[in-house]
Motif scaffolding. Sequence first.
Motif, mmCIF file in Angstrom:
data_model
loop_
_atom_site.group_PDB
_atom_site.id
_atom_site.type_symbol
_atom_site.label_atom_id
_atom_site.label_comp_id
_atom_site.label_asym_id
_atom_site.label_seq_id
_atom_site.Cartn_x
_atom_site.Cartn_y
_atom_site.Cartn_z
ATOM 1 N N ASP A 196 0.825 -1.217 0.000
ATOM 2 C CA ASP A 196 0.000 0.000 0.000
ATOM 3 C C ASP A 196 0.863 1.271 0.000
ATOM 4 O OD1 ASP A 196 1.030 0.002 2.527
ATOM 5 O OD2 ASP A 196 -0.903 -0.043 3.574
ATOM 6 N N GLY A 197 2.174 1.109 0.057
ATOM 7 C CA GLY A 197 3.065 2.271 0.003
ATOM 8 C C GLY A 197 3.067 3.098 1.264
ATOM 9 N N LEU A 198 2.569 2.553 2.369
ATOM 10 C CA LEU A 198 2.439 3.371 3.579
ATOM 11 C C LEU A 198 3.449 3.001 4.668
ATOM 12 C CD1 LEU A 198 -1.456 3.610 3.815
ATOM 13 C CD2 LEU A 198 0.159 5.319 2.960
ATOM 14 N N ARG A 253 11.099 19.219 3.477
ATOM 15 C CA ARG A 253 9.805 19.563 4.078
ATOM 16 C C ARG A 253 8.659 18.942 3.313
ATOM 17 N NH1 ARG A 253 9.192 23.782 7.590
ATOM 18 N NH2 ARG A 253 11.093 24.950 8.023
ATOM 19 N N THR A 254 8.745 18.949 1.970
ATOM 20 C CA THR A 254 7.697 18.377 1.144
ATOM 21 C C THR A 254 7.826 16.863 1.083
ATOM 22 O OG1 THR A 254 8.110 20.334 -0.180
ATOM 23 C CG2 THR A 254 6.512 18.763 -1.039
ATOM 24 N N THR A 255 9.056 16.387 0.904
ATOM 25 C CA THR A 255 9.276 14.947 0.745
ATOM 26 C C THR A 255 8.741 14.161 1.938
ATOM 27 O OG1 THR A 255 11.293 15.530 -0.430
ATOM 28 C CG2 THR A 255 11.033 13.223 0.200
ATOM 29 N N TYR A 256 9.009 14.677 3.143
ATOM 30 C CA TYR A 256 8.678 13.903 4.341
ATOM 31 C C TYR A 256 7.394 14.368 5.026
ATOM 32 C CZ TYR A 256 13.354 12.209 3.513
ATOM 33 O OH TYR A 256 14.452 11.649 2.918
ATOM 34 N N GLN A 257 6.570 15.177 4.325
ATOM 35 C CA GLN A 257 5.394 15.734 4.994
ATOM 36 C C GLN A 257 4.361 14.669 5.372
ATOM 37 O OE1 GLN A 257 3.504 18.537 2.407
ATOM 38 N NE2 GLN A 257 3.386 17.126 0.683
ATOM 39 N N ASN A 258 4.372 13.518 4.666
ATOM 40 C CA ASN A 258 3.380 12.488 4.970
ATOM 41 C C ASN A 258 3.863 11.475 6.001
ATOM 42 O OD1 ASN A 258 1.738 13.661 3.019
ATOM 43 N ND2 ASN A 258 2.625 12.402 1.398
ATOM 44 N N VAL A 259 5.081 11.653 6.483
ATOM 45 C CA VAL A 259 5.609 10.703 7.464
ATOM 46 C C VAL A 259 4.954 10.990 8.813
ATOM 47 C CG1 VAL A 259 7.665 9.921 8.688
ATOM 48 C CG2 VAL A 259 7.805 10.481 6.254
ATOM 49 N N THR A 260 4.205 9.998 9.332
ATOM 50 C CA THR A 260 3.504 10.235 10.596
ATOM 51 C C THR A 260 4.300 9.728 11.787
ATOM 52 O OG1 THR A 260 2.294 8.207 10.157
ATOM 53 C CG2 THR A 260 1.163 10.264 9.660
ATOM 54 N N SER A 261 5.113 8.660 11.570
ATOM 55 C CA SER A 261 5.936 8.211 12.681
ATOM 56 C C SER A 261 7.195 7.530 12.179
ATOM 57 C CB SER A 261 5.147 7.263 13.586
ATOM 58 O OG SER A 261 5.122 5.973 12.998
ATOM 59 N N VAL A 262 8.243 7.628 12.994
ATOM 60 C CA VAL A 262 9.502 6.966 12.693
ATOM 61 C C VAL A 262 9.807 6.055 13.872
ATOM 62 C CG1 VAL A 262 11.937 7.304 12.153
ATOM 63 C CG2 VAL A 262 10.271 9.052 11.493
ATOM 64 N N GLU A 263 9.783 4.749 13.627
ATOM 65 C CA GLU A 263 10.013 3.810 14.721
ATOM 66 C C GLU A 263 11.376 3.157 14.591
ATOM 67 O OE1 GLU A 263 6.664 1.188 14.380
ATOM 68 O OE2 GLU A 263 5.329 2.934 14.377
ATOM 69 N N SER A 282 1.060 8.677 6.012
ATOM 70 C CA SER A 282 -0.391 8.855 5.925
ATOM 71 C C SER A 282 -0.864 8.676 4.484
ATOM 72 C CB SER A 282 -0.762 10.248 6.432
ATOM 73 O OG SER A 282 -0.064 11.223 5.692
ATOM 74 N N LYS A 283 0.020 8.954 3.511
ATOM 75 C CA LYS A 283 -0.315 8.778 2.087
ATOM 76 C C LYS A 283 0.903 8.191 1.390
ATOM 77 C CE LYS A 283 -2.933 13.063 1.882
ATOM 78 N NZ LYS A 283 -2.604 14.475 1.660
ATOM 79 N N PRO A 284 0.680 7.459 0.293
ATOM 80 C CA PRO A 284 1.845 6.967 -0.452
ATOM 81 C C PRO A 284 2.695 8.155 -0.931
ATOM 82 C CG PRO A 284 -0.162 5.938 -1.268
ATOM 83 C CD PRO A 284 -0.594 7.030 -0.328
#
Lengths: 325, 531
Positions: B88-90, B129-139, B151-153
């Motif tokens: 799903d690319g997420l 800033r744009t590239t990583y704007q959809n990153v919701t968490s880094v584990e 949050s989005k592909p």
Amino acid sequence: MYRVIRIVRRRLLQMIPVVLGIVVFNFALLHLAPGDAVDVMAGEAGASNAEYVAQLRQQYGLDKPLPVQLGNYLWHVVQLDLGYSYRHNRPVLGLILERLPATLSLMLTALSLSILLGVGLGVLAAWRVRTATDTVISIFALLSYATPTFWIGLMFILLFGVTLGWLPTTGMESVGAGYKGLDRVVDIGRHMLLPAVTLALFYMAIYTRLMRASMLEVYGLDYVRTAQAKGLAGGKIAFKHVLRNALLPVVTVAGLQVGSLLGGSVLVETVFGWPGLGRLAYDAVFQRDFNTLLGILLLCSIVVVLANLVVDMLYAVLDPRIEYQ
Amino acid sequence: MHTHLTRRATIAGLALSTFASSMARAEPVKGGVLNVALFPEPPMAVSAFNSSTYVGLISTKIFDGLVTYTYEMKPEPLLATSWEIAPDGLTYTFKLRPNVKWHDGKPFTSADVKYSLEKVWSKMHPRGRTTYQNVTSVETPDDLTIVLKLSKPTPILMKSLSSYESQVIPKHIFDDGTDLAKHPGMNAPIGTGPFVFKEWKKGEYILMERNPNYWDQPKPYLDKIVWKIIPDAAARAAALETGEADFTAFSAVSISDIKRLASLPKLAAETRGYEYLAPLFLLELNNRNEYLSKVEVRQAISHAIDRKFLIDNVWEGYGTALTGPIPPTNVEYYTKDVPDTVSYDPKKAAELLDKAGYKVGAGGKRFKLRLEVVAVSDTMAPSGEYIKQALGKVGIDVELRNIDLGGFIKRVYSDYDFDMTMNVIYAMPDPTIGVQRLYWSKNIKQGVPFANVSGYSNPDMDKALEGAQTENDPAKRKAMFVEMQKIAARDVPLTDLFYIKYVTLHNKRVMDHTTGAEGTYANFAKVYLAK
């Protein structure tokens, strides 16, 4: 003696408002140029977004009104703090001090070279006026004066660096060669030769022409005729009676040259990759790195004012008729 | 008989090709100093904070990214040894290389990647800033695993992990509470890369030394890299000739000098290795202008300019004419199947201008436009002269306005005080990163350099661009970019002129300096000096 100290002290006190005035004037002048450091950095970055630009402006304090920025700057200068260069990520004073040795060594070498050669050639030309010697010297001086400095520099590089391979063409020393002591001095000397001669040629020409004209003028004065009439030898007249009086205009011009010492010669520093203050200032203009530029200009203005003071004092030494009240 | 001969020929051919490749693939030699002529001097040494060209050149030798790229933009392991992207690319899972040490001896772990992404790439980097704007968490489940939840592909993510675009920086150095803008680590960087920063004498040189603990032994081969700051173009050329410099990138000498230098027996020129950046030479048009708001006028300008003449005569042949907004080097998305608005056709240009209602008036002129000429290279002014002449032939009077970079950014991007402007824009490996910004109406942002300065706004264009931002299916994504190229070619909001072929000039003994799309932005671990 006491009088001299009083005069120097008074002149030094007068310097303070002059220098502060220069700071304010420079600040206003620089901000007339369109764009700021953030514009340039974002321009060089080749990419941008609104938050990035806003964040940089805020970090650098460029979002504040100009009078506030000026006030902040003056407040720091009064405390002898020249501020921080965000362009170079270090304090301006450190930046300047780092470059100072390179500039001073090159400029002092060029200055000594040009004064020695210039005065020597000028005296010779005046002494042998309207002979072949005089003509050759005058043509040489004219050529050195009229040829653009950067072009002479490039030709030197082509001749001595590329074609003959005798001297290095760029930089101040051989990086990573690990020279120590005398070897290092020789290495720096080899790097300095071409830029120093290039720079010296121009001033040498001025001193030569000035010295020649000034000598000839003094030769026409009554006391020289008196000296000749009482049977003094030509050399003795030239050196003891004429030279000393003829030196005054040279001292004036040398004072001006000292004033431009810190600024260095942007062109020569650029052509030879010499890491001096002139280039730092020049780059700062295009980078809108105003803290760095203001710092250098402040330092230069102090040097100019001091050089003027020294020249004025020297007048009195050279010509006892001049006195200060 | 016939087969026999063929077989013999084949064997001979095979032997020959083996021989040839063994020539090219000579055994690398250890040792030596690489002298690079560099200018302008970079302001600092960490690309994670400053994405300018020359910071990229030096910092990529000290810092590594997670991956590196082949010429075809295929990612290959660097600090990440493997990666997995959920269908799903997420979710992205990266396995990190074990036993990697920072130059100060501290171990490299997933915490460093997490810090770099959360605190620097997505906050301080203009594109990040744009590239990583959809990153919701880094584990970070363990020291050598990092998991990104989105949050989005984000199809551009795997193209943005190079040592230049997203370099991993040490948490233990930068996360010490110091104001990042004044952090000393910017000028004395500590990385994981093949070269260790040693000394920076401002205005003179930057010295790097071999990292003896580099993970990819026996690399790096070079003992030292000396970056000599040589401000004058003619002096850089002289330094290459005398051997004081072995290497320059980004066409660092005067363009008229390149061919002469490349023909010298000991020097060579390389134009590959700029595919990652994909530099384009564009003529941007202010669509707010009375004349330029008409599509016929914009098409006419495009037809009036002879791209080949400009490339051959001003740029000495170092360019490839563009047919649309995406350069042909982008094999994944480029299409030439677009309406033709780029062929040189002054007659058609004149017709289009007539059609727009601007007949030839007194003195053969229809109307007047200003062209900004920014003093960043020796090719700008003559390019401006050519455009002035070319447009003059179809009746557009052009006034050239020279300006330096700082003034240019202010005048064009903050004040919109321009009609036309020439510009160099990096298209980057993905249109969403480098090309979208020029055409997307949501990127019309006054005061932001390299935004959509033309003021072009078209809902169909926006739809294609926005779709591609989060489309996980490669085929659908390609269709969106094809649509985008067609609209751009038809509307011509700005004039795509050509792909710039930058030149890497180097001494022939410098080997393996350009081995992938990143070119001179690679880490130089493979570079060696032939005996």
